[in-house]
Design a protein around this motif. Structure first.
Motif, short mmCIF file in Angstrom:
data_model
loop_
_atom_site.label_atom_id
_atom_site.label_comp_id
_atom_site.label_asym_id
_atom_site.label_seq_id
_atom_site.Cartn_x
_atom_site.Cartn_y
_atom_site.Cartn_z
N GLY A 1 0.84 -1.27 -0.04
CA GLY A 1 0.10 -0.08 -0.10
C GLY A 1 1.00 1.39 0.06
N PRO A 2 0.28 2.49 0.02
CA PRO A 2 1.10 3.76 -0.14
C PRO A 2 1.76 4.02 1.19
CG PRO A 2 -1.35 4.10 0.40
CD PRO A 2 -1.30 2.85 -0.14
N THR A 3 2.64 4.45 1.17
CA THR A 3 3.69 4.80 2.37
C THR A 3 2.85 5.46 3.36
OG1 THR A 3 4.70 6.51 1.26
CG2 THR A 3 5.98 4.59 1.15
N SER A 4 1.99 6.39 2.95
CA SER A 4 1.35 7.24 4.01
C SER A 4 0.46 6.27 4.94
CB SER A 4 0.20 8.20 3.30
OG SER A 4 -0.67 7.39 2.34
N ARG A 5 0.08 5.01 4.42
CA ARG A 5 -0.69 4.13 5.17
C ARG A 5 0.31 2.98 5.74
NH1 ARG A 5 -4.80 3.95 1.11
NH2 ARG A 5 -4.39 1.79 0.90
N VAL A 6 1.11 2.42 5.00
CA VAL A 6 2.14 1.51 5.48
C VAL A 6 3.28 2.34 5.77
CG1 VAL A 6 3.42 -0.63 4.78
CG2 VAL A 6 0.95 -0.15 3.85
N ALA A 7 3.20 3.05 6.82
CA ALA A 7 4.24 3.81 7.58
C ALA A 7 5.31 2.89 8.08
CB ALA A 7 3.60 4.90 8.39
N LEU A 8 6.47 3.43 8.43
CA LEU A 8 7.68 2.81 9.16
C LEU A 8 7.14 2.43 10.57
CD1 LEU A 8 10.64 4.85 7.86
CD2 LEU A 8 10.02 2.65 7.18
N ASP A 9 6.41 3.14 11.09
CA ASP A 9 5.91 2.73 12.52
C ASP A 9 5.08 1.77 12.66
OD1 ASP A 9 3.84 4.37 11.59
OD2 ASP A 9 3.90 5.85 13.29
N LYS A 10 4.53 1.50 11.58
CA LYS A 10 3.41 0.26 11.59
C LYS A 10 3.86 -0.99 10.79
CE LYS A 10 -0.54 3.55 10.92
NZ LYS A 10 -1.67 3.69 10.04
N VAL A 11 5.04 -0.85 10.24
CA VAL A 11 5.79 -2.14 9.78
C VAL A 11 5.81 -3.27 10.59
CG1 VAL A 11 7.90 -2.98 8.65
CG2 VAL A 11 7.16 -0.78 8.01
N GLU A 12 6.26 -3.30 11.96
CA GLU A 12 6.23 -4.45 12.76
C GLU A 12 5.15 -5.15 12.95
OE1 GLU A 12 8.56 -3.87 16.21
OE2 GLU A 12 10.25 -3.11 15.38
N VAL A 13 4.02 -4.06 13.24
CA VAL A 13 2.53 -4.81 13.47
C VAL A 13 2.00 -5.61 12.29
CG1 VAL A 13 0.07 -4.11 13.74
CG2 VAL A 13 2.00 -3.18 15.28
N LEU A 14 2.24 -4.94 10.91
CA LEU A 14 1.85 -5.34 9.73
C LEU A 14 2.76 -6.74 9.46
CD1 LEU A 14 1.46 -2.09 7.38
CD2 LEU A 14 -0.51 -3.61 8.40
N ALA A 15 3.77 -6.60 9.85
CA ALA A 15 4.50 -7.95 9.55
C ALA A 15 4.37 -9.22 10.18
CB ALA A 15 6.08 -7.45 9.59
N GLU A 16 3.68 -8.91 11.40
CA GLU A 16 3.34 -9.96 12.28
C GLU A 16 1.97 -10.66 11.53
OE1 GLU A 16 4.20 -11.24 15.04
OE2 GLU A 16 6.38 -10.29 15.03
N ALA A 17 1.19 -9.69 11.21
CA ALA A 17 0.03 -10.25 10.22
C ALA A 17 0.51 -11.11 9.12
CB ALA A 17 -0.83 -9.08 10.07
N VAL A 18 1.42 -10.51 8.43
CA VAL A 18 1.93 -11.08 7.02
C VAL A 18 2.33 -12.30 7.54
CG1 VAL A 18 3.42 -10.94 5.26
CG2 VAL A 18 2.12 -8.85 6.12
N MET A 19 3.39 -12.50 8.43
CA MET A 19 3.90 -13.75 8.75
C MET A 19 3.14 -14.82 9.26
SD MET A 19 7.73 -12.55 10.28
CE MET A 19 7.04 -11.77 11.67
N ALA A 20 2.20 -14.34 10.02
CA ALA A 20 0.86 -15.38 10.64
C ALA A 20 0.06 -15.93 9.36
CB ALA A 20 0.07 -14.68 11.70
N ALA A 21 -0.17 -14.88 8.28
CA ALA A 21 -0.87 -15.57 7.20
C ALA A 21 -0.05 -16.45 6.50
CB ALA A 21 -1.47 -14.23 6.34
#
Length: 289
Positions: A245-265
């Motif tokens: 997604g756009p960097t405005s939503r997939v911001a650096l401070d959200k990477v770890e949280v999003l990564a946890e969801a991606v790895m779980a998937a």
């Protein structure tokens, strides 16, 4: 008895494998077909190309190319835009590709996992597999947001500039990975693209350590992607799951949280296809983004 045995062996060969099946020499290659498939594969990477441009790109004469394209057109594998005078990949290619996808449960089993990942993260969820030095996107569930990443099934993206590509590179056989990383010149798409072999190798080491990769505007400025590998029952990385997604939503401070969801998937899909996590997976390390 010997005659009967010979008849049995002949019947077995007739089922599809001639005596010279394991002979990979040039005598078993249909050169004209090989040339046509090379043109077809090249055309599949283009969004539309003229006959003259295709001739320059492939080194084939326009006369040879026209015969190849005309033959493929009769099968629906390519099509010609009369108004624009451009050749495109045809609907027949999608039909053949769809038949290939039915060979495996990967795409089918990934759909609900991708849908849940999209709903959990709010970003487009993707599934890709390796194809030579590229990633072939085979499935996607788009976000409902107006601004979104879009990689329709059939899209190819170079591994070095793709989240899924780097996830696959990091967890493939080390020798194969080294061959790919150290080989040739890599295309630069943005100022952030990792074209240098040393830089790419360092990034892949980080991917192995934390279990996910980041495409930080390396293919498209303003877009960020987070990906994790999917393993088969041999522990080999056969696919990758990502959100983009756009960097405005997939911001650096959200990477770890999003990564946890991606790895779980990715782990759920690995389990769904009977896979096992690769031995290359390391204990996650703390990192500062």
């Amino acid at each position: 008895m010997n005659d009967k045995k010979m008849e049995t062996n002949a019947a077995r060969r007739a089922r599809g494998r001639p005596r010279s099946w394991d002979d990979k020499s040039g005598q078993n290659t249909i050169k004209s077909l090989d040339r046509a498939m090379a043109v077809f594969e090249h055309l599949s990477t283009q969004s539309g190309v003229s006959l003259s441009a295709l001739s320059e790109q492939t080194g084939e004469s326009t006369a040879t190319l026209y015969r190849i394209l005309f033959t493929l057109e009769t099968r629906g594998l390519v099509e010609f835009d009369q108004a624009e005078q451009l050749w495109h990949i045809g609907p027949g290619a999608f039909i053949v590709g769809a038949r290939f996808l039915r060979r495996t449960s990967l795409v089918e089993r990934a759909r609900p996992i991708l849908r849940n990942l999209m709903e959990e993260t709010g970003e487009t969820a993707n599934l890709g597999v390796g194809q030579s030095h590229n990633v072939l996107f085979v499935s996607q569930v788009e976000t409902h947001s107006n601004i979104r990443a879009f990689f329709p099934p059939g899209t190819l993206s170079p591994m070095h500039a793709s989240g899924i590509g780097k996830a696959l590179l990091a967890f493939m056989d080390p020798d194969v990975c080294e061959q790919i990383v150290s080989k040739g010149q890599r295309e630069r798409f943005t100022e952030y693209t990792l074209c240098d072999a040393e830089d790419l190798s360092a990034d892949l080491s980080q991917v192995r350590a934390r279990g996910y990769s980041i495409d930080g505007e390396e293919k498209n400025v303003g877009m960020r992607c987070i990906a994790a590998p999917v393993f088969d029952h041999f522990g080999e990385a056969v696919a990758g799951v990502s959100v983009s997604g756009p960097t405005s939503r997939v911001a650096l401070d959200k990477v770890e949280v999003l990564a946890e969801a991606v790895m779980a998937a990715a782990d759920r899909l690995t389990a769904a296809i009977g896979g096992e996590v690769s031995s290359l997976q390391e204990t996650p390390a703390e990192e500062t983004l």
